[in-house]
Design a protein around this motif. Structure first.
Motif: not given
Length: 312
Positions: A47-50, A53-56
């Motif tokens: 969930m942190s990496q999600l 990825k959205i920010h990227e």
């Protein structure tokens, strides 16, 4: 991240699962319990990496807009807010998150970018995004509110994300509410002036010891603990007692008898609360009656030995 109640739930789920599987191998059960705890943390990393990825994707979209010669001021400004969000940038730059993922050889969402794209589109079409981009001033408080709002209102409630995670790991369905709560607490602790620190799996190292000991004490004494329950319900058909109720009653007995530092009232309240969430509507009343009867016998026979004042 995992509280004592949540660790009790992990033990309950493990005992229940292996009762249904009719697998008596203690090592298999302990391995399952350990994996269940560690996989909760893996879900937190997912969930942190999600969010990363959205920010990227937001950063990528901003760069694309910047290349447009005829882009309006509004077209340029709105994506910039998202891309320059302080909280998301701190998370994206977090070495602690990078190290945690590398240590576990995880690369969440890299091959499943459609879920990231779908969430991004929902976010930029949301009222939260409109409000966020309509305020020209930039601040940590504003950025944090935006991240909390989109996580609470768009990401966490996403059926598509929950279905995806369930396919990845069936136990994550039960962990999902817990991890989402942990995520919100984690996000609120991110500061612009400090490095991002990830939460620990448990607050105290003794909590893991407690979990494994509770599991072993309950499993190794299961026949005796179940026999006491059956004596309290001689006129009941075994099928009438919910399987989860049986597990909770034998676990509570374990804490009463084998954990001298845990007050009886704490154990009793914990299992009644778990029953409300995981068993039938009448389970907490039934369990309370059985445990109250058992406690009277334990006290009469001087079987409860608690260390410290006020532990009864």
């Amino acid at each position: 991240m995992l509280t004592r109640r949540q660790l009790r739930i992990k033990v309950m789920q493990t005992i229940f699962y292996f009762q249904r599987q009719q697998n008596d191998d203690l090592r298999d059960r302990e391995k399952f319990l350990n994996q269940s705890m560690t996989q909760t943390y893996v879900l937190f990393l997912y969930m942190s990496q999600l969010l990363v990825k959205i920010h990227e994707l937001a950063v990528e979209r901003q760069k694309n807009v910047a290349k447009k010669l005829l882009a309006s001021e509004e077209e340029r400004t709105a994506p910039a807010f998202f891309a320059e969000n302080i909280v998301l940038n701190k998370l994206r730059e977090s070495q602690a998150l990078v190290d945690a993922l590398e240590q576990r050889k995880l690369d969440p969402w890299e091959l499943d970018s459609k879920y990231v794209s779908n969430l991004y589109e929902k976010i930029i079409a949301s009222p939260a995004y409109v409000m966020y981009t309509s305020v020209p001033e930039s601040s940590y408080k504003k950025d944090l509110k935006f991240v909390i709002d989109i996580y609470q209102d768009i990401i966490a409630p996403s059926d598509e994300i929950l279905d995806y995670l369930e396919d990845k790991n069936i136990t994550w369905v039960d962990d999902y509410p817990l991890v989402n709560t942990a995520m919100l607490m984690f996000l609120r602790r991110i500061k612009a002036s400090k490095d991002v620190k990830l939460p620990e799996l448990v607050k105290e190292t003794d909590d893991i010891k407690f979990t494994m000991e509770l599991f072993r004490k309950t499993v190794l004494n299961q026949d005796e603990l179940l026999e006491r329950l059956e004596k309290r319900t001689p006129n009941w058909d075994k099928e009438r007692i919910a399987p989860i109720d049986k597990v909770l009653i034998i676990m509570a007995q374990s804490e009463f008898l084998y954990f001298p530092s845990i007050p009886v009232k704490v154990s009793l309240n914990e299992y009644l609360e778990i029953a409300k969430d995981y068993s039938t509507p009448k389970s907490s009343t039934f369990i309370n009656g059985i445990l109250d009867s058992l406690l009277k016998d334990f006290e009469k026979n001087d079987q409860i030995n608690k260390i410290g004042r006020g532990l009864m």
